[in-house]
Scaffold this active site. Sequence first.
Site, short mmCIF file in Angstrom:
data_model
loop_
_atom_site.label_atom_id
_atom_site.label_comp_id
_atom_site.label_asym_id
_atom_site.label_seq_id
_atom_site.Cartn_x
_atom_site.Cartn_y
_atom_site.Cartn_z
N ASP A 1 9.26 2.95 2.19
CA ASP A 1 8.07 3.73 2.49
C ASP A 1 7.78 3.59 3.98
O ASP A 1 7.21 2.60 4.43
CB ASP A 1 6.89 3.22 1.65
N PHE B 1 0.87 -1.19 0.00
CA PHE B 1 0.00 0.00 0.00
C PHE B 1 0.89 1.23 0.00
O PHE B 1 1.64 1.46 0.95
CB PHE B 1 -0.96 0.06 1.19
N LYS C 1 2.21 11.24 7.29
CA LYS C 1 1.34 10.96 8.43
C LYS C 1 1.79 11.69 9.71
O LYS C 1 1.52 12.86 9.85
CB LYS C 1 1.21 9.46 8.62
C1 LIG Z 1 -0.97 6.10 4.29
C2 LIG Z 1 0.14 5.56 3.48
C3 LIG Z 1 0.50 6.12 2.24
C4 LIG Z 1 -0.30 7.23 1.58
O1 LIG Z 1 -0.38 8.39 2.33
P1 LIG Z 1 -1.56 9.45 2.03
O2 LIG Z 1 -1.20 10.62 2.89
O3 LIG Z 1 -2.84 8.81 2.42
O4 LIG Z 1 -1.49 9.76 0.57
C5 LIG Z 1 1.59 5.60 1.58
N1 LIG Z 1 2.29 4.57 2.10
C6 LIG Z 1 1.98 4.01 3.27
C7 LIG Z 1 2.82 2.89 3.80
C8 LIG Z 1 0.89 4.47 4.00
O5 LIG Z 1 0.55 3.87 5.16
#
Ligand SMILES: *Cc1c(COP(=O)(O)O)cnc(C)c1O
Length: 401
Positions: A225, A140, A254
């Site tokens: 990520d 994700f 985040k």
């Molecule tokens: C939440 C998330 C994203 C995307 O972030 P947004 O601010 O919702 O665009 C990308 N990678 C990971 C691992 C995430 O948990």
Amino acid sequence: MEARDYIQLEEQFGAHNYKPLDVVLSRGQGVWVWDVSGTRYLDCLSAYSAVNQGHCHPRILEALIDQARRLTLTSRAFRNDQLGLFYQELCELTRSHSVLPMNSGAEAVETVIKTVRKWAYQVKGVPEDQAEIIVCADNFHGRTITIVGFSTDEGSRAGFGPFTPGFRIIPFGDAGALEAAITPHTAGFLVEPIQGEAGVILPPDGFLKQAREICTRNRVVLILDEIQTGLGRTGKLLAEEHEGIEADLSLIGKALSGGFYPVSAVLSNTEVMSVLHPGEHGSTFGGNPLACAVARMALRVLREEGMIENAARMGEYFLAGLRAIPSPRIREVRGRGLMIGLELWPDAGGARPYCLQLKEKGMLCKDTHSHTIRIAPPLVITRETVDWALEQITAVLGAGE
Ligand SMILES: *Cc1c(COP(=O)(O)O)cnc(C)c1O
């Protein structure tokens, strides 16, 4: 107005791209949130780890208000007095070489895709338009067309094609598959240290170390990520520290703002980022002074208030407590720090009914991939609150019936 009135408005006037629990929140403080009728809940999702510092942290709130009174947005056409300090503090904290600020996580992911492609053409010598990026099954990384194009989740992809080419998918945690997927055209390997949305899936021990070694040997940019795993969630500032490695590019977002504002960033440990020149990438709001001031304080409280250490201690305590619950329904308890997944047996009837029961007990948890309950409270949770949470979970999932 009552809860059902607010819900009705959302249903009537909003797009139906989410299916939330029917709790209408109007206030938050630390690990707690309150609904419109004044009922208190323990937040066990933390807005997908965006409020690691706890809801409405007073020092971040103060920084937000102070900065909002002075200057909020300049665009990058001009400079501002927060950006340089944000860069410096973030680089010192993460021992990074340089930073590129964006807003959402997905934008940070798009940014690294552009960066490593350009690096592949200009530095590695990959023929024009041939660069490949390796990603993992069940990843994700966000919701843009390019990102969902390399998702393996049908719900995320179906109906949105045609997609961006240039991605290869390997099984998560499989170093042999990574090695085998690399070609002379491979620019980067993009991976989550722990797959959050997939249901808190940890790779085999040593996988990140092997990935680091394979990427270095093949001149492939390792991109972690850490948008969800980063900033203390797993009990370390960045999850890469658990295996003592350093990514070439790391993504954070985040909790970078403590939940006050969308702030994300690409951290570069190498010269990869230097392929970007003026005019080639940007964002109107990226690096704005309000975002920078909020992020600077969000990072400061994380460090100064011992939240990362608390995540490590409370995570271990929470995991041990969950593993000790005798339950015919729990198949596995896994996690690191305060990023915890509680997987139920397939015949338990799915995770959502238990999330609804936990809500009745005053805990807000999110079901993920039908059989897993995710538990990820703000990092300021105390031992007493963990004990209370364990009691509620035992009452709902423990032995009996
Ligand atoms: C939440 C998330 C994203 C995307 O972030 P947004 O601010 O919702 O665009 C990308 N990678 C990971 C691992 C995430 O948990």
